[in-house]
Design a protein around this motif. Sequence first.
Motif, mmCIF file in Angstrom:
data_model
loop_
_atom_site.group_PDB
_atom_site.id
_atom_site.type_symbol
_atom_site.label_atom_id
_atom_site.label_comp_id
_atom_site.label_asym_id
_atom_site.label_seq_id
_atom_site.Cartn_x
_atom_site.Cartn_y
_atom_site.Cartn_z
ATOM 1 N N VAL A 90 18.184 -20.670 75.945
ATOM 2 C CA VAL A 90 18.909 -21.791 75.332
ATOM 3 C C VAL A 90 18.407 -21.883 73.895
ATOM 4 O O VAL A 90 17.500 -21.145 73.508
ATOM 5 C CB VAL A 90 18.641 -23.113 76.092
ATOM 6 N N VAL A 91 18.989 -22.793 73.105
ATOM 7 C CA VAL A 91 18.529 -22.912 71.714
ATOM 8 C C VAL A 91 17.894 -24.288 71.522
ATOM 9 O O VAL A 91 18.478 -25.308 71.919
ATOM 10 C CB VAL A 91 19.685 -22.716 70.714
ATOM 11 N N GLN A 92 16.718 -24.310 70.917
ATOM 12 C CA GLN A 92 15.977 -25.552 70.725
ATOM 13 C C GLN A 92 16.709 -26.503 69.775
ATOM 14 O O GLN A 92 17.313 -26.071 68.798
ATOM 15 C CB GLN A 92 14.563 -25.253 70.181
ATOM 16 N N ALA B 59 22.711 -18.945 75.230
ATOM 17 C CA ALA B 59 22.434 -19.217 73.813
ATOM 18 C C ALA B 59 23.645 -18.965 72.930
ATOM 19 O O ALA B 59 23.712 -19.465 71.818
ATOM 20 C CB ALA B 59 21.271 -18.336 73.353
ATOM 21 N N CYS C 56 15.734 -33.465 76.341
ATOM 22 C CA CYS C 56 14.595 -33.017 77.155
ATOM 23 C C CYS C 56 13.342 -33.828 76.832
ATOM 24 O O CYS C 56 12.217 -33.348 77.025
ATOM 25 C CB CYS C 56 14.362 -31.513 76.990
ATOM 26 N N MET D 298 22.768 -25.722 75.487
ATOM 27 C CA MET D 298 23.161 -24.620 76.364
ATOM 28 C C MET D 298 24.665 -24.438 76.283
ATOM 29 O O MET D 298 25.433 -25.391 76.228
ATOM 30 C CB MET D 298 22.690 -24.834 77.802
ATOM 31 N N ALA E 273 12.272 -24.571 75.120
ATOM 32 C CA ALA E 273 13.169 -23.407 75.133
ATOM 33 C C ALA E 273 12.382 -22.135 75.466
ATOM 34 O O ALA E 273 12.825 -21.297 76.256
ATOM 35 C CB ALA E 273 13.879 -23.276 73.784
ATOM 36 N N ASP F 208 10.727 -29.284 71.451
ATOM 37 C CA ASP F 208 11.831 -28.649 72.182
ATOM 38 C C ASP F 208 11.809 -27.124 72.030
ATOM 39 O O ASP F 208 12.350 -26.411 72.878
ATOM 40 C CB ASP F 208 13.198 -29.267 71.842
ATOM 41 N N SER F 209 11.150 -26.616 70.988
ATOM 42 C CA SER F 209 10.962 -25.149 70.907
ATOM 43 C C SER F 209 10.082 -24.673 72.049
ATOM 44 O O SER F 209 10.330 -23.612 72.636
ATOM 45 C CB SER F 209 10.299 -24.746 69.588
ATOM 46 N N ALA G 88 18.211 -16.528 68.897
ATOM 47 C CA ALA G 88 17.977 -16.770 70.327
ATOM 48 C C ALA G 88 18.823 -15.815 71.165
ATOM 49 O O ALA G 88 18.353 -15.258 72.167
ATOM 50 C CB ALA G 88 18.292 -18.223 70.681
ATOM 51 N N PHE H 135 17.888 -29.418 73.842
ATOM 52 C CA PHE H 135 18.251 -28.008 73.714
ATOM 53 C C PHE H 135 19.739 -27.873 73.946
ATOM 54 O O PHE H 135 20.359 -28.698 74.604
ATOM 55 C CB PHE H 135 17.433 -27.092 74.648
ATOM 56 N N SER I 252 20.543 -19.647 66.241
ATOM 57 C CA SER I 252 21.291 -19.382 67.478
ATOM 58 C C SER I 252 21.501 -17.885 67.651
ATOM 59 O O SER I 252 21.384 -17.345 68.756
ATOM 60 C CB SER I 252 22.617 -20.143 67.522
#
Length: 402
Positions: free
Chosen positions: A364-366, A39, A332, A378, A353, A349-350, A21, A376, A18
Amino acid sequence: MNHARISARVRRIKPSPSSAAADRATALKREGKNIVSLAVGEPDFDTPAHIRAAASRAMDNGETRYTMLPGSVELRQAIAAKLKRENDLVYAPNDIIVTNGCKSGIYSALEATLEAGDEVIVPAPFWVSYPDMVIACDGVPKVIACPENQGFKMSPAQLEAAITDKTRWLIINSPSNPTGASYTAAEYRKLADVLARHPQVLVMTDDIYEHIRFDGRTTPHLLNAAPELKDRVLAINGVSKTYAMTGWRIGWIAGPSDLIGALNTLLSQAAGNACSISQAAAVEALNGDQSFVSESVAIYRARRDRMLTRINQIQGLSCLPPDGAFYLYVNCAGLIGRKTPAGATLETDSDVAMYLLESVGVAVVQGSAYGLSPFFRMSIAASLDVLDDGTERIARAVSELR
Ligand SMILES: Cc1ncc(COP(=O)(O)O)c(C=O)c1O
């Protein structure tokens, strides 16, 4: 990198995703890019004025020297009073140690107790630091996936199945970062029934988001539901989130005397006391006017409601309402397998992001960072204008997928 100079302990862990990001977003902003950073994990409010004034007074009064190692008597009394008043938990000042933020407290508690190979049960989604802290202390994180259809919470059966002879700790974070899920007293009771059968298992409760709740309820503590566990629990908390004091670095741990004594010994050699001025500020935070807490929570709640509605209107995204903390953990799955305008397939999810960052400048963070994909995180700790801008951009990015 010259590996010979770096310990295996540090080589085994990675920097906090985090923070990474958030740093990436800051770097892009510096390059002049128009970035909406969702993030970060800290309040966007300033520390209330009466708390800042207490710090100034402390400096002027010469409170600029070492304090007692476990924290000033005033602060430990204030923490004991807070635990009684807000949590109905009885601890004497000597059962409490003040640490440089909750983060270093958790790390030190693991360092003071883990032997190589000891297991620590970490329900996922988890706060990013727990597994790496365990690994750095030669322990083994046992991650339990707590899926969305369980409200991201661990069931008693999952806990039972995860416990072995080597289990030393269970870490509970309620309300949780990243999901906001929070255990009820009844759920705690059932987990405690499992723990009763395994007396070797200790429990850390990370209570840092206890006051940031959206349903008007008081966050129960595990020890309210299971007072018999008191000798096995470290209750960990701090002022960072509740009082918008992330930079002041004040956390604390309350617990049984052998564990608090071990922490005293370790920190007397490794760290020394927490900042004297911050301690004075924390006394005022705990003993002074509490109106900031309800006022800021009302603002977080309005943001949560608006963001939740908007995110759930975007096809391919969905999100459960968080009970507390200041994040949305957005599912997601509906974007996985779809193609970006440039022709790349979103496989993880990476990828999602990264696509949001590169296509519309939203950081945002995966979910993989928190141990449960595809999601993710937010943050909603930003102004409504920023959050509206962020969700509009996300909607645009999603609408451009094929
Ligand atoms: C779950 C959780 N625990 C602990 C911390 C760290 O708190 P502190 O600022 O007291 O070190 C954070 C901060 O992000 C958090 O989210």
